[in-house]
Scaffold this motif. Sequence first.
Motif, PDB file in Angstrom:
ATOM      1  N   HIS A 213      25.601 -36.005  -1.077  1.00  0.00           N
ATOM      2  CA  HIS A 213      25.557 -34.954  -0.059  1.00  0.00           C
ATOM      3  C   HIS A 213      24.601 -35.331   1.074  1.00  0.00           C
ATOM      4  O   HIS A 213      24.880 -35.033   2.253  1.00  0.00           O
ATOM      5  CB  HIS A 213      25.109 -33.631  -0.682  1.00  0.00           C
ATOM      6  N   GLY A 215      23.970 -38.188   2.262  1.00  0.00           N
ATOM      7  CA  GLY A 215      24.394 -39.358   3.015  1.00  0.00           C
ATOM      8  C   GLY A 215      23.647 -40.622   2.673  1.00  0.00           C
ATOM      9  O   GLY A 215      23.729 -41.629   3.392  1.00  0.00           O
ATOM     10  N   TYR A 216      22.930 -40.608   1.531  1.00  0.00           N
ATOM     11  CA  TYR A 216      22.169 -41.793   1.128  1.00  0.00           C
ATOM     12  C   TYR A 216      23.001 -42.773   0.312  1.00  0.00           C
ATOM     13  O   TYR A 216      22.568 -43.904   0.093  1.00  0.00           O
ATOM     14  CB  TYR A 216      20.959 -41.370   0.281  1.00  0.00           C
ATOM     15  N   THR A 218      26.963 -44.249  -1.033  1.00  0.00           N
ATOM     16  CA  THR A 218      28.407 -44.391  -1.096  1.00  0.00           C
ATOM     17  C   THR A 218      28.719 -45.412  -2.176  1.00  0.00           C
ATOM     18  O   THR A 218      27.955 -46.354  -2.391  1.00  0.00           O
ATOM     19  CB  THR A 218      28.997 -44.822   0.254  1.00  0.00           C
ATOM     20  N   ASP A 268      32.612 -35.896   3.217  1.00  0.00           N
ATOM     21  CA  ASP A 268      32.289 -35.617   4.615  1.00  0.00           C
ATOM     22  C   ASP A 268      31.462 -34.351   4.815  1.00  0.00           C
ATOM     23  O   ASP A 268      31.219 -33.926   5.954  1.00  0.00           O
ATOM     24  CB  ASP A 268      33.563 -35.540   5.451  1.00  0.00           C
ATOM     25  N   GLY A 269      31.026 -33.728   3.714  1.00  0.00           N
ATOM     26  CA  GLY A 269      30.199 -32.548   3.827  1.00  0.00           C
ATOM     27  C   GLY A 269      30.941 -31.254   4.072  1.00  0.00           C
ATOM     28  O   GLY A 269      30.314 -30.192   4.161  1.00  0.00           O
TER      29      GLY A 269
END
Length: 407
Positions: A213, A215-216, A218, A268-269
């Motif tokens: 969530h 963005g840290y 993938t 993508d949130g």
Amino acid sequence: MTTDAARRVVEPVKDASHGRSPYQRDRARVLHSAAFRRLAAKTQVHMAGTDDFLRTRLTHSLEVAQIAREMGTRLGCDPDVVDTAGLAHDLGHPPFGHNGEAALDAVAATCGGFEGNAQTLRVLTRLEAKVYGPDGGSVGLNLTRAALDAVAKYPWPRRPGRRKFGVYADDLPVFAWLRQGAPAGDRCCLEAQVMDWADDVAYSVHDVEDAIHGGYLTLEPLVADADERAALCADVAAVYSIESPDYLGEVLVDLLADPVLAPLAHYDGSHRAQAALKATTSVLTGRFVSTAITATTARFGPGPHRRYAADLVVPRPLRARCALLKGIALRYVMRRADAQGHYERQREIVTDLVRVLAERAPEGLDPAFAPLWRAAPDDAARLRVVVDQVASLTDPSAIAWHARLVG
């Protein structure tokens, strides 16, 4: 009263007409304690207050308690004992999470070091304000023997070669009391094992959720790059698992191929993406819980099981999966390059606070700690009081104290 429900200081029976058990009282004492409230502003992985979505030590502890209560109930443990252990298990953590813990361990070398689990026992049995004994000394929350034993994930003092431990030398008398009735050796009671596994499950699954969530993180590099998978497995083997990197690599390939992780690939949130992410964490948590329960009842029977009547059975592949998820958060969140300067600053703050407060004590200490410093018999005991003071601070308080005392 049974031995398990005994308290170090005998108290009048309360609420007997309403059927309120001693273990329900234990749970309430932890839930209403100052140390529990402070967890709201203490780091889990991300610093408290940096994002409204991310977990703190408080929300993590509530999640551990919920998972532990469900597991314990299904196995036949007293649900309030495992719930209390989940709520209490991180009360001893200092500001800035494990980073602050490492800094305190270094500066506390001359008084026996610092460890969050040993500090938790100290908070529960000495530092939290609730009950005093006949000798005039604090006994903390005065929890039952069963509840204290359930919090003891590492039931041994500091030993060479073991990074984790659960009791400082000057807390050994209460430790001996709570371990009465336990088998010889280092075996944890079933409730402590349930809490420990619930902690691992919550830590592994929810830290990955927070990382996705935020963005840290993938997963594409892991899926595409065999060298990156090998590096992750080496990290996990060094920090979280007794398994070999080769075995962890096999489990990692299966884990990454699991369809349940598919929603993590293109997060993508959006509201729909958040729902898919939550579904993934729910499925993973359910698997970790149900598989361990099934394995335990297959070995020890349907129960009910509690205390030392059984041990929690966690199959090897399941434990490896959990360790790999913890390792993903370690490698891609906690060890990311742009965070290292921030971590160094946190360690400086903790180290400076211990140094300055040791110089200015007792005047610089809170009113709760200053009398303990004055009563301490030697320099090591006085340093321990200073460490107790710093460990009690929240992240924002540590920063504010540092600005005031150091500049």
